[in-house]
Write an enzyme that holds these catalytic residues in place. Structure first.
Site, PDB file in Angstrom:
ATOM      1  N   GLU A   1      14.405  12.398  32.447  1.00 25.04           N
ATOM      2  CA  GLU A   1      14.727  12.392  33.873  1.00 25.04           C
ATOM      3  C   GLU A   1      16.193  12.745  34.064  1.00 25.04           C
ATOM      4  O   GLU A   1      17.058  11.852  33.990  1.00 25.04           O
ATOM      5  CB  GLU A   1      14.467  11.004  34.456  1.00 25.04           C
TER       6      GLU A   1
ATOM      7  N   GLU B   1      18.352   4.284  37.295  1.00 25.72           N
ATOM      8  CA  GLU B   1      18.785   3.325  38.324  1.00 25.72           C
ATOM      9  C   GLU B   1      19.115   1.967  37.696  1.00 25.72           C
ATOM     10  O   GLU B   1      20.032   1.278  38.135  1.00 25.72           O
ATOM     11  CB  GLU B   1      17.702   3.200  39.416  1.00 25.72           C
TER      12      GLU B   1
ATOM     13  N   GLY C   1       8.549   9.533  41.497  1.00 29.82           N
ATOM     14  CA  GLY C   1       9.025   8.509  42.420  1.00 29.82           C
ATOM     15  C   GLY C   1       8.513   8.782  43.819  1.00 29.82           C
ATOM     16  O   GLY C   1       7.396   8.424  44.184  1.00 29.82           O
ATOM     17  N   GLY C   2       9.330   9.470  44.617  1.00 25.85           N
ATOM     18  CA  GLY C   2       9.034   9.707  46.031  1.00 25.85           C
ATOM     19  C   GLY C   2       7.609  10.177  46.296  1.00 25.85           C
ATOM     20  O   GLY C   2       6.906   9.614  47.151  1.00 25.85           O
TER      21      GLY C   2
ATOM     22  N   SER D   1      12.153  14.566  41.068  1.00 25.88           N
ATOM     23  CA  SER D   1      11.674  15.440  42.147  1.00 25.88           C
ATOM     24  C   SER D   1      10.463  16.279  41.756  1.00 25.88           C
ATOM     25  O   SER D   1      10.328  17.422  42.190  1.00 25.88           O
ATOM     26  CB  SER D   1      12.813  16.322  42.666  1.00 25.88           C
TER      27      SER D   1
ATOM     28  N   ASN E   1       6.124   5.862  39.898  1.00 19.47           N
ATOM     29  CA  ASN E   1       7.136   4.807  39.901  1.00 19.47           C
ATOM     30  C   ASN E   1       7.423   4.472  41.360  1.00 19.47           C
ATOM     31  O   ASN E   1       8.128   5.220  42.040  1.00 19.47           O
ATOM     32  CB  ASN E   1       8.400   5.324  39.181  1.00 19.47           C
ATOM     33  N   TRP E   2       6.847   3.383  41.811  1.00 19.29           N
ATOM     34  CA  TRP E   2       6.955   3.051  43.244  1.00 19.29           C
ATOM     35  C   TRP E   2       8.314   2.461  43.601  1.00 19.29           C
ATOM     36  O   TRP E   2       8.597   2.233  44.785  1.00 19.29           O
ATOM     37  CB  TRP E   2       5.836   2.081  43.644  1.00 19.29           C
TER      38      TRP E   2
HETATM   39  P1  PGA Z   1      11.740  11.074  42.201  1.00 17.31           P
HETATM   40  O1  PGA Z   1      11.959   9.833  41.198  1.00 17.31           O
HETATM   41  O2  PGA Z   1      10.384  11.662  41.857  1.00 17.31           O
HETATM   42  O3  PGA Z   1      11.769  10.465  43.565  1.00 17.31           O
HETATM   43  O4  PGA Z   1      12.820  12.036  41.947  1.00 17.31           O
HETATM   44  C1  PGA Z   1      11.593   9.913  39.852  1.00 17.31           C
HETATM   45  C2  PGA Z   1      11.976   8.647  39.144  1.00 17.31           C
HETATM   46  O5  PGA Z   1      13.014   8.057  39.499  1.00 17.31           O
HETATM   47  O6  PGA Z   1      11.279   8.186  38.232  1.00 17.31           O
END
Ligand code: PGA
Length: 252
Positions: A164, A97, A230-231, A209, A9-10
């Protein structure tokens, strides 16, 4: 054999140019495994650039959001048909988000899920509790409500769930293995009671994470069938390492 999905997920990162370079680094990966899918979800404006690079590769394309209506006066929105023609196979919906920053309700997320399934794309439906909810012991009430509402009147099992925990997203602190195990087992039981005999077709991804240092342990859990990352998905080496962790977990 277990089937994994490793999804990036960019979020609101990359431009068409940098998205092209990022996905080109991923396309160099040797030996994509047919039991481990790789998915990238760039911002809307970068879908076509990424699509050109992954053309004919085993990497799939996804979007981070959609509007449930097929077309019309919805300024700034993007329909599922548009995403389909842009080459998307998956659409992330209900990300925390979007729920918190843009006020999206379970009911709206459910409308999106139905439109995505109608267009024969695959929704990745995100659910998860806040830290406050976990600390007050209501995690499973929250997950139940989100699943009841987001999957309301959905008979098909052509969707993916992403668990999540909100407190683990972008914080660098993933949920403990035992917490992930407990939540994913609970979700698997929920899905089996809602879709008897068919729930094993539904992948349950963990997100929050996930990184190279914790991926293999998390992906080895019985009811974890992938990650929504994400990150770490913005760093090709990390994302490839997580992908390889899934390949190794296949053998565990
Ligand atoms: P993260 O994000 O890996 O940066 O915690 C995950 C996501 O929001 O899908």
């Amino acid at each position: 054999m277990k089937q994994y999905l490793i999804a990036g997920n960019w979020k609101m990162n990359t431009t068409p140019g940098s998205a092209r370079s990022l996905v080109a680094s991923l396309s160099n990966i040797q030996g994509l495994n047919e039991n481990v899918g790789m998915l990238v979800c760039p911002p809307f404006t970068n879908l076509s650039a990424v699509s050109e690079v992954i053309n004919n590769s085993m990497i799939s394309l996804g979007a981070q959001n959609c509007h449930p209506e097929p077309e019309g006066a919805f300024t700034g929105e993007v329909s599922v048909a548009m995403l389909k023609e842009a080459g998307c196979k998956y659409v992330i919906i209900g990300h925390s988000e979007r729920r918190t920053l843009f006020g999206e309700s379970d009911e709206f997320i459910c409308m999106k899920a139905k439109s995505i399934i109608r267009e024969k794309l695959i929704p990745i439906v995100c659910i998860g509790e806040t830290l406050e909810e976990r600390q007050s012991g209501t995690t499973f009430d929250v997950l139940k409500l989100q699943l009841d509402n987001c999957l309301n009147e959905i008979d098909s099992v052509d969707f993916v769930i992403a668990y999540e925990p909100v407190w683990a997203i972008g914080t660098g602190i993933a949920a403990e293995v035992s917490q992930v195990d407990e939540a994913h087992s609970w979700i698997a039981d929920y899905l089996e009671s809602k879709y008897p005999g068919k729930s094993s077709e539904i992948k349950i991804l963990y997100g929050g994470s996930m990184k190279p240092s914790n991926a293999e342990e998390l992906l080895s859990l019985k009811h974890v069938s992938g990650g929504l990352i994400g990150g770490a998905s913005l760093k090709p080496d990390s994302f490839i390492e997580i992908y390889n962790s899934a390949v190794r977990a296949l053998g565990n």
